[in-house]
Motif scaffolding. Sequence first.
Motif, PDB file in Angstrom:
ATOM      1  N   THR A 478      14.689  24.761  23.124  1.00  0.00           N
ATOM      2  CA  THR A 478      14.103  24.532  24.448  1.00  0.00           C
ATOM      3  C   THR A 478      12.593  24.708  24.374  1.00  0.00           C
ATOM      4  O   THR A 478      12.071  25.262  23.389  1.00  0.00           O
ATOM      5  CB  THR A 478      14.710  25.518  25.460  1.00  0.00           C
ATOM      6  N   PRO A 479      11.872  24.262  25.399  1.00  0.00           N
ATOM      7  CA  PRO A 479      10.406  24.474  25.370  1.00  0.00           C
ATOM      8  C   PRO A 479      10.013  25.943  25.231  1.00  0.00           C
ATOM      9  O   PRO A 479       8.989  26.264  24.618  1.00  0.00           O
ATOM     10  CB  PRO A 479       9.942  23.886  26.707  1.00  0.00           C
ATOM     11  N   ASP A 480      10.833  26.830  25.775  1.00  0.00           N
ATOM     12  CA  ASP A 480      10.505  28.251  25.674  1.00  0.00           C
ATOM     13  C   ASP A 480      10.868  28.821  24.313  1.00  0.00           C
ATOM     14  O   ASP A 480      10.186  29.728  23.812  1.00  0.00           O
ATOM     15  CB  ASP A 480      11.259  29.026  26.770  1.00  0.00           C
ATOM     16  N   HIS A 481      11.936  28.287  23.718  1.00  0.00           N
ATOM     17  CA  HIS A 481      12.390  28.791  22.418  1.00  0.00           C
ATOM     18  C   HIS A 481      12.614  27.618  21.474  1.00  0.00           C
ATOM     19  O   HIS A 481      13.751  27.204  21.222  1.00  0.00           O
ATOM     20  CB  HIS A 481      13.679  29.601  22.583  1.00  0.00           C
ATOM     21  N   PRO A 482      11.526  27.034  20.956  1.00  0.00           N
ATOM     22  CA  PRO A 482      11.693  25.873  20.057  1.00  0.00           C
ATOM     23  C   PRO A 482      12.264  26.286  18.702  1.00  0.00           C
ATOM     24  O   PRO A 482      12.050  27.407  18.231  1.00  0.00           O
ATOM     25  CB  PRO A 482      10.260  25.337  19.924  1.00  0.00           C
ATOM     26  N   GLU A 483      12.989  25.338  18.084  1.00  0.00           N
ATOM     27  CA  GLU A 483      13.578  25.547  16.759  1.00  0.00           C
ATOM     28  C   GLU A 483      12.751  24.793  15.725  1.00  0.00           C
ATOM     29  O   GLU A 483      12.376  23.636  15.921  1.00  0.00           O
ATOM     30  CB  GLU A 483      15.028  25.046  16.726  1.00  0.00           C
ATOM     31  N   THR A 484      12.439  25.451  14.610  1.00  0.00           N
ATOM     32  CA  THR A 484      11.668  24.806  13.537  1.00  0.00           C
ATOM     33  C   THR A 484      12.556  24.360  12.375  1.00  0.00           C
ATOM     34  O   THR A 484      12.166  23.514  11.585  1.00  0.00           O
ATOM     35  CB  THR A 484      10.603  25.765  13.006  1.00  0.00           C
ATOM     36  N   VAL A 485      13.739  24.946  12.275  1.00  0.00           N
ATOM     37  CA  VAL A 485      14.673  24.613  11.196  1.00  0.00           C
ATOM     38  C   VAL A 485      16.045  24.389  11.820  1.00  0.00           C
ATOM     39  O   VAL A 485      16.446  25.101  12.743  1.00  0.00           O
ATOM     40  CB  VAL A 485      14.750  25.746  10.148  1.00  0.00           C
ATOM     41  N   THR A 486      16.766  23.400  11.326  1.00  0.00           N
ATOM     42  CA  THR A 486      18.118  23.121  11.808  1.00  0.00           C
ATOM     43  C   THR A 486      19.051  22.867  10.642  1.00  0.00           C
ATOM     44  O   THR A 486      18.608  22.555   9.516  1.00  0.00           O
ATOM     45  CB  THR A 486      18.124  21.905  12.750  1.00  0.00           C
ATOM     46  N   ASP A 487      20.330  23.018  10.886  1.00  0.00           N
ATOM     47  CA  ASP A 487      21.334  22.789   9.856  1.00  0.00           C
ATOM     48  C   ASP A 487      21.557  21.291   9.666  1.00  0.00           C
ATOM     49  O   ASP A 487      21.551  20.515  10.623  1.00  0.00           O
ATOM     50  CB  ASP A 487      22.642  23.469  10.270  1.00  0.00           C
ATOM     51  N   SER A 488      21.754  20.895   8.429  1.00  0.00           N
ATOM     52  CA  SER A 488      21.948  19.462   8.142  1.00  0.00           C
ATOM     53  C   SER A 488      23.222  18.930   8.783  1.00  0.00           C
ATOM     54  O   SER A 488      23.281  17.774   9.209  1.00  0.00           O
ATOM     55  CB  SER A 488      21.982  19.224   6.629  1.00  0.00           C
ATOM     56  N   LEU A 489      24.273  19.747   8.870  1.00  0.00           N
ATOM     57  CA  LEU A 489      25.511  19.299   9.494  1.00  0.00           C
ATOM     58  C   LEU A 489      25.327  19.064  10.991  1.00  0.00           C
ATOM     59  O   LEU A 489      25.891  18.132  11.557  1.00  0.00           O
ATOM     60  CB  LEU A 489      26.618  20.327   9.257  1.00  0.00           C
ATOM     61  N   ARG A 490      24.516  19.922  11.631  1.00  0.00           N
ATOM     62  CA  ARG A 490      24.244  19.727  13.060  1.00  0.00           C
ATOM     63  C   ARG A 490      23.486  18.425  13.283  1.00  0.00           C
ATOM     64  O   ARG A 490      23.769  17.672  14.227  1.00  0.00           O
ATOM     65  CB  ARG A 490      23.445  20.915  13.590  1.00  0.00           C
TER      66      ARG A 490
END
Length: 946
Positions: A478-490
């Motif tokens: 979210t704008p308040d809690h951005p993600e910089t890394v994600t799982d390849s399966l997701r």
Amino acid sequence: KLAEEKEEEQEEGESDYGSKDDRRIINIAKTRSSLFDILCDHTKDVTSFTRAAALKVLNDLTEKQSLPLDRVMPVTKIAIDRLNDKAVSVRRYSMQLITSLLDNNPFMGLLNPEPYREKVRELETNLKSNIPQAIIEVRDIALEQAKNGDSANDADLEEIQSAALAAAIADAEAKKEANEDLSDAENEFLAKVRALKFSSSALSFIELFENANASFQTMLLSSNSSDVTEALRFFVRAKHFGLPCAVSGMKHALALMWSNETNIQEEVLRAFVDVFVAEPGTDGKELLPENQIAQNFIDLVGQATVSELASIEEAIGRLVKKEIIPPDVFSILWHCASQAEGDLRASAMMVISMAASADPRIVDSAYRLQNLFDAGLGDYTEDHRDWKTARSAACALQRVARAKVDQSSARYLILDLITERLVAVARGDWCMDGNEHDTNSWFCAAEQAINAIFAISPSPEKVSMEILLGHQAAIFGTPDHPETVTDSLRLSRFFFILGHIALKLLIYTEVLSSSVRRANAAKTVSKQESASSVINGKGGNAETEKEDEDEEDAIEAELGIAAQAEAETERKVAEISENEIVGRGIISLFTPMLLRVVANEGGNFSSPILMLSATIALCKCMCISKSFCEQHLPLLFSVLAKAPNDDQDLRANIVIALGDLAFRFPNEVEPYTPKIYSCLRDKSTRVRRHTLMVLTHLILNDMVKVKGQVCEIALCLQDQESRIRDMARLLFHELSKRTNSPIYNLLPDIVSQLSQLGLPQESFREIMLFLLGFIKKDRQNEMLMEKLIQRFPKCSSITQKADLAYCIAQLKINDKCIKCLNDTFKLYKDALFDEDVLKNFMSVLTKAKKNAKLESKDALQELEEKLTEHAAAGRENMKASKKAQRAKARAVKREARRKKEWDGESDEEASAEETDEENRPENVIRETPVNTKRRSNRPRRRNVVS
């Protein structure tokens, strides 16, 4: 004394009479055995009529239970062997004989091999423990010697055990034949020996049928309807006897539900009822208990592949329409779907969805929808992540009519709850990141969930946006809690959903367009009906009003108002699919990221699942917009070319997607057609099979021109995979049915290209023998012969000329062909020195002489003389040429040897002069040599040639 002599004579007479009866019985037995041998030999007779008659006699003997027990196994082998006979009648009687042998087998009861195997193991163990003491001592000594040996293994020890058991059995049987008194233990031993022989014979009998399963399934694929019918009847009987081959055979037989012949479809449906629904031997008149029918359906669906599921659904749907399946069966299935666990639950739900395809009332009610919600999408499915059950429930929901917004309707409320659960499935809320197996199972469930949403939701585009935004929040935060890394399966799950939603939006748009057209047509029909009712009601003024309306309709037709409105609707739909879905909609926000992952320029994305999911999503987006497809086709072919050799899934899926793109946008894909054909040489069997399947569909639907790369398809006739060979044959068979004779037009190119590839001679000739069999017309034979002869001067080797001669020899010969051979003799006369070329042309003469007319005999005689004369002259020239080549080679060797000798002499003289200069005093002026060789006093060596 007289009385005693009389009694002795009477006893002698009786003994003579008894011996005569014994001899007569023995003679009858020998005669009968000889007649059976003759009858069995006739099953391999040269004429098909004799083979069929012999099999028919054996079938009659089997049905009358007159076949000796020692003949059951040999006759069964003969019948199975004759299934490969060329004659239809022989195959039919073979199949009937096999069915009779099954019905009248000496073992009776069920022929399931597992109980017999267990019985054999039990009896062998018991017999080994009751072997006589003398044989046990010898066995133990042999086992000890084998164990002490260097090369002892388990097979040798088992062989010693078996030999000891065989010796014990032989000893016991010998005592019985000698009429010795046997103890109770020995009698029991012999009884178990008989039981062992019986069980072993039953296993051998069952194995004969199991090993012949491929032949039985080949009969199902026969073009003759009698073969198919007899094979189906056999599988029905085999299922009643419990043979394992019956289930797999019936699964293959269900594919015939899609046959073009109605009688075959009905026969398959009848066999399906006899096997899974009806009591054995009642011809479908008496049904099995409801719970047994439900269990049969669940077992059948649980072990079926995707293609088999489609055939099973068609069969169950037809039975539901004919009301053959009792309603209580579906009540039992609903109970299983709600109470069972694991695969049983999913299979029961899948059977319900198959039945609902024919009768939506099975699921389309508030009560049943509530059951479906609880059983297929409830807490159990979420807790156990049972994606199979979720997929089956989604398939069942696709049979439900679209919900209408009505807050007071129980049906609408339950469909709204179901939609929420489907959204959760599509978002992957229950998936575990890092669990690859879980994600792979999720893909099928998510696909069917999206399909169900577009089937039942009143506004599927809004639900789709909700799903995409949910994936976006899970990946980017979210704008308040951005993600910089994600799982390849997701990320893989997101791309899969992105591509499938894009494709479903295109289908949904076309469905709306069809609805508009149907509404306009209904409006026109209602207008005409209202006009008719007015005419019938008003009487006098009706004619005037009718004339006014006809005039208005004529004006509208002349101005093209209706056609213009329909064209405008189609233009808007095309505009939406071309620009809105992947151009300006929410999906367009994610296409740059999709393209970056597919290109993978830096090699940052190494997950195979991610690359496969992203590539499939890109292909689905390309199916929507023509401009988007044309822009990214180079990228797709680049991915295909750079795909790793071990990633056959990616290449196979790209090939299938290219088939869809070629069907939708043929002009854009046409320049890349050679690259699609090149996949026919891929190392992966799966990729080659999918490529040929795609090209077959495109060629038969006239979406791809077959000329140019047809040689690649011809090479598939010699592929190592049988399914690829069969598909290539099927393609050429379908092409041969067309009126424009495509195979005749393609043959010259095929011959030219194949001859340049350097194929083995056997492969080339098998391909051409198959293709030339489609040339039936005389005119085509004549033209093709002329074209082949014209290619002789262009051949670069005698092998190519021999191949051309072989092709000519396979054509049908008439008088015009002989005239052509005489007129063009100068083009191929230089190749007649080769034995293979001459043999093929002589075979042409032989065929021509069989049906030659009187006026053509002179031309045949002339051609034969020219062939013989030039062949002899060519062989002489060839011998002279070889002799000249050998003489030339010897001359070259002599010249090389002479040059080597001259070079050796020059080296010796040069070294001698260097030695003189070294020994000469320094104050002596060195004399400049003029010509050393000429000043040499040595006599010149002569080159002697023996």
